[in-house]
Write a protein that holds these residues in place. Structure first.
Motif, mmCIF file in Angstrom:
data_model
loop_
_atom_site.group_PDB
_atom_site.id
_atom_site.type_symbol
_atom_site.label_atom_id
_atom_site.label_comp_id
_atom_site.label_asym_id
_atom_site.label_seq_id
_atom_site.Cartn_x
_atom_site.Cartn_y
_atom_site.Cartn_z
ATOM 1 N N HIS A 26 0.861 -1.187 0.000
ATOM 2 C CA HIS A 26 0.000 0.000 0.000
ATOM 3 C C HIS A 26 0.893 1.231 0.000
ATOM 4 O O HIS A 26 1.872 1.293 0.746
ATOM 5 N N LEU A 27 0.556 2.197 -0.851
ATOM 6 C CA LEU A 27 1.288 3.460 -0.882
ATOM 7 C C LEU A 27 0.315 4.573 -1.237
ATOM 8 O O LEU A 27 -0.234 4.607 -2.332
ATOM 9 N N ARG A 38 1.253 7.620 3.471
ATOM 10 C CA ARG A 38 1.301 6.377 4.255
ATOM 11 C C ARG A 38 1.771 5.253 3.348
ATOM 12 O O ARG A 38 1.491 5.261 2.153
ATOM 13 N N ALA A 39 2.443 4.292 3.956
ATOM 14 C CA ALA A 39 2.860 3.109 3.201
ATOM 15 C C ALA A 39 2.844 1.896 4.113
ATOM 16 O O ALA A 39 3.041 2.008 5.331
ATOM 17 N N THR A 49 4.873 -3.901 8.074
ATOM 18 C CA THR A 49 5.500 -2.697 8.603
ATOM 19 C C THR A 49 4.787 -1.482 8.015
ATOM 20 O O THR A 49 4.592 -1.394 6.805
ATOM 21 N N ASN A 50 4.382 -0.554 8.877
ATOM 22 C CA ASN A 50 3.661 0.654 8.444
ATOM 23 C C ASN A 50 4.479 1.895 8.751
ATOM 24 O O ASN A 50 5.135 1.970 9.796
ATOM 25 N N PHE A 68 9.244 11.300 7.927
ATOM 26 C CA PHE A 68 9.141 9.843 7.933
ATOM 27 C C PHE A 68 9.106 9.373 9.371
ATOM 28 O O PHE A 68 9.910 9.821 10.199
ATOM 29 N N ALA A 69 8.199 8.451 9.664
ATOM 30 C CA ALA A 69 8.168 7.802 10.981
ATOM 31 C C ALA A 69 7.502 6.441 10.851
ATOM 32 O O ALA A 69 6.561 6.274 10.069
ATOM 33 N N TRP A 70 8.004 5.491 11.607
ATOM 34 C CA TRP A 70 7.325 4.199 11.705
ATOM 35 C C TRP A 70 6.047 4.403 12.509
ATOM 36 O O TRP A 70 6.008 5.238 13.411
ATOM 37 N N ASP A 71 5.012 3.650 12.200
ATOM 38 C CA ASP A 71 3.803 3.683 13.019
ATOM 39 C C ASP A 71 4.086 3.003 14.361
ATOM 40 O O ASP A 71 5.068 2.267 14.499
ATOM 41 N N ALA A 72 3.203 3.215 15.331
ATOM 42 C CA ALA A 72 3.383 2.655 16.675
ATOM 43 C C ALA A 72 3.544 1.140 16.636
ATOM 44 O O ALA A 72 4.367 0.577 17.368
ATOM 45 N N ASP A 73 2.796 0.469 15.766
ATOM 46 C CA ASP A 73 2.875 -0.998 15.687
ATOM 47 C C ASP A 73 4.116 -1.481 14.941
ATOM 48 O O ASP A 73 4.362 -2.671 14.835
ATOM 49 N N SER A 74 4.922 -0.550 14.424
ATOM 50 C CA SER A 74 6.114 -0.910 13.647
ATOM 51 C C SER A 74 7.397 -0.368 14.282
ATOM 52 O O SER A 74 8.420 -0.244 13.617
#
Length: 142
Positions: A26-27, A38-39, A49-50, A68-74
């Motif tokens: 997804h992008l 978002r990706a 990985t989000n 750029f930042a990783w999501d909380a779950d990533s």
């Protein structure tokens, strides 16, 4: 111009975004200042990985700046700022990539391998696309 188009077009970008062992599934990406992106990418080793951010600046064929930042779950740590520049050098384009700040040297170093791998994918994609576009132009000239 080709290198900038690879960042400008989500259709192209999804094919090379992410390290070599990842597939981007997804992008949501649009080169418009202020636009959130978002990706999602997936790999056998790391799973899903989000990541996300905001496009800050766009100077066509010259410069792109985005967060750029990783999501909380990533494994979210902190927002970083990425600057990609493009400089024409004859028939080729020099692309430079810079990301900052990081919370630690370890966090910075963890990104180096991933981005280098992404750039390897991007280079191969760009080289193959240039060949395809050249072949298409030759076909039109006949």
């Amino acid at each position: 111009a080709l290198m900038f188009r690879l960042w400008e077009s989500p259709t192209h970008m999804i094919r090379w975004w992410g390290p070599e062992q990842f597939t981007t599934t997804h992008l949501d990406w649009e080169l418009t200042p202020g636009k959130a992106w978002r990706a999602t990418m997936v790999s056998k080793q790391y799973g899903i990985t989000n990541m996300s951010g905001v496009v800050r600046e766009v100077d066509k064929n010259r410069r792109i700046v985005f967060t750029f930042a990783w999501d909380a779950d990533s494994g979210r740590d902190m927002d970083t700022v990425i600057t990609v520049t493009f400089e024409a050098r004859g028939e080729k384009t020099l692309q430079t990539f810079h990301q900052t700040p990081f919370s630690s040297v370890a966090a910075r170093d963890s990104h180096v391998g991933g981005w280098n791998s992404l750039i390897n994918k991007q280079q191969l994609y760009a080289e193959n696309l240039a060949i395809a576009e050249g072949a298409n132009e030759e076909g039109k000239a006949r």
